[in-house]
Design a protein around this motif. Sequence first.
Motif, PDB file in Angstrom:
ATOM      1  N   ILE A  59       8.202  -5.878   2.797  1.00 57.29           N
ATOM      2  CA  ILE A  59       7.044  -5.437   2.019  1.00 57.29           C
ATOM      3  C   ILE A  59       7.489  -4.899   0.668  1.00 57.29           C
ATOM      4  N   LEU A 108       0.156  -9.906   6.077  1.00 53.54           N
ATOM      5  CA  LEU A 108      -0.766  -8.953   5.449  1.00 53.54           C
ATOM      6  C   LEU A 108      -0.416  -8.680   3.995  1.00 53.54           C
ATOM      7  N   THR A 109       0.843  -8.900   3.597  1.00 51.74           N
ATOM      8  CA  THR A 109       1.241  -8.683   2.200  1.00 51.74           C
ATOM      9  C   THR A 109       0.941  -9.877   1.310  1.00 51.74           C
ATOM     10  N   ASN A 160      -4.025  -4.072   2.483  1.00 52.65           N
ATOM     11  CA  ASN A 160      -2.673  -3.930   1.963  1.00 52.65           C
ATOM     12  C   ASN A 160      -2.728  -3.820   0.445  1.00 52.65           C
TER      13      ASN A 160
END
Length: 478
Positions: free
Chosen positions: A109, A168-169, A175
């Motif tokens: 992330i 999700l990133t 996010n």
Amino acid sequence: MSDLQAISSAYQTLLGMIGEVEPRIAQATRQELTDQRGSLKLIASENYASLPVLATMGTWLSDKYAEGTVGHRFYAGCQNVDTVETVAAEHARELFGAEYAYVQPHSGIDANLTAYWAILANRVETPALSEFGVRGVADLSEQDWETLRHRFGDQRLLGMSLDAGGHLTHGFRPNVSGKMFHQRSYGTDPETQLLDYDALAAQAREFKPLIIVAGYSAYPRRVNFAKMREIADSVGAVLMVDMAHFAGLVAGKVFTGEEDPVPYAHVVTTTTHKSLRGPRGGMVLATEEFAPSVDRGCPLVLGGPLSHVMAAKAVALAEARTEAFRTYAQNVADNAKALAEGLLTRGVNLVTGGTDNHIVLMDVGSFGITGRQAEAALLESGIVTNRNSVPNDPNGAWYTSGVRLGTPALTSRGFTTSDMDAVADLIAGVLKHTVPTTTAKGEPSKAKYDLSADARQTSLDGAAALVGAHPLYPGFEI
């Protein structure tokens, strides 16, 4: 005393030292090794780092602050950290054929955030956060984000949707990646569940994003990155590839030509664990155009680099440059295919009907259970997995209808294709004997279930036999 005996003795001493200060931590550490040794680990994002990689993290390099870059630190006395970072970046560039490598990110992330901010800084005039009267991005309100997006020029990001296998990133709204940009997702063909490049190209022409994100977290197929770059170029977008999951297959030359993202992407991000089998951490590869902006990851996104983890990255990347690692990477792909074939022959539905990477994504809906129930039933049967959404999942992202499997960890233990067929047999046996319980309203539960005691014991016995035949860190005892 053999080398392995000496290493075991050293670890016993270290754990003894830890136990004198906080025995619960020493015990949890010992137990974690016991647990990992005793179960079939099929979590696609996990692996087993080598003892040299693990040992590298436990050194006094941990004690050094080193914000900045090689030769340009904000602290004195960083000459050894400079060496560590230089060596790690050198291995990364040579291994992947990249023009530039940034090895400071603490996670995948962090690597993605560094890449996003770097692309923005490279392509648009970005305002400083201090203009908003906040200390960091976590302090920005929803209105601040709307203002910030507008100040960025209302830039757009096109990434793979979660249920199609994205991460999700890649622009998921909760996010930060979904807050930095106006975001839209691309999915897969409803019939084949495969990427539809023509549909993606049409979506890109209509949406006109600044960034197209390729790569996946749960897509069990390879991607043609030449086509992805062609689509990006057609709309003037930056192609960013998140190869966190399949970096080991790129490093091991399983993915070559148009399936290797590095020659085609402007920016590539990755983790250094998963299929790459290194320490928990992240990394950014980029063309020279983006190198100066990526180099400002600290202090823009990151705090001080974790020097001991950068050192472990260097050791893992050195390992990945060997012929032995190439053999390992090919075995990962072969084992995934064998696992998929074993499941299919036993009546388990697979998203896309199979795999050609390291991921197998089961759709367990035909068994009348949710992914959460399947995950829990498999866990108590000696098989560690994680539930995952499938395309157009009727159970949503929490309960899910899918279970994701991956072969990097078991391949590190020496599992073969015949072993993976045996694993498939155990998995299918558990799924077939898992039944949802009924709620107070008389409806099938999405969380609770009953599992046949015989099926559970059969799986536990089978798992024990398989892991016993392929010990983790053989000869190493603590």
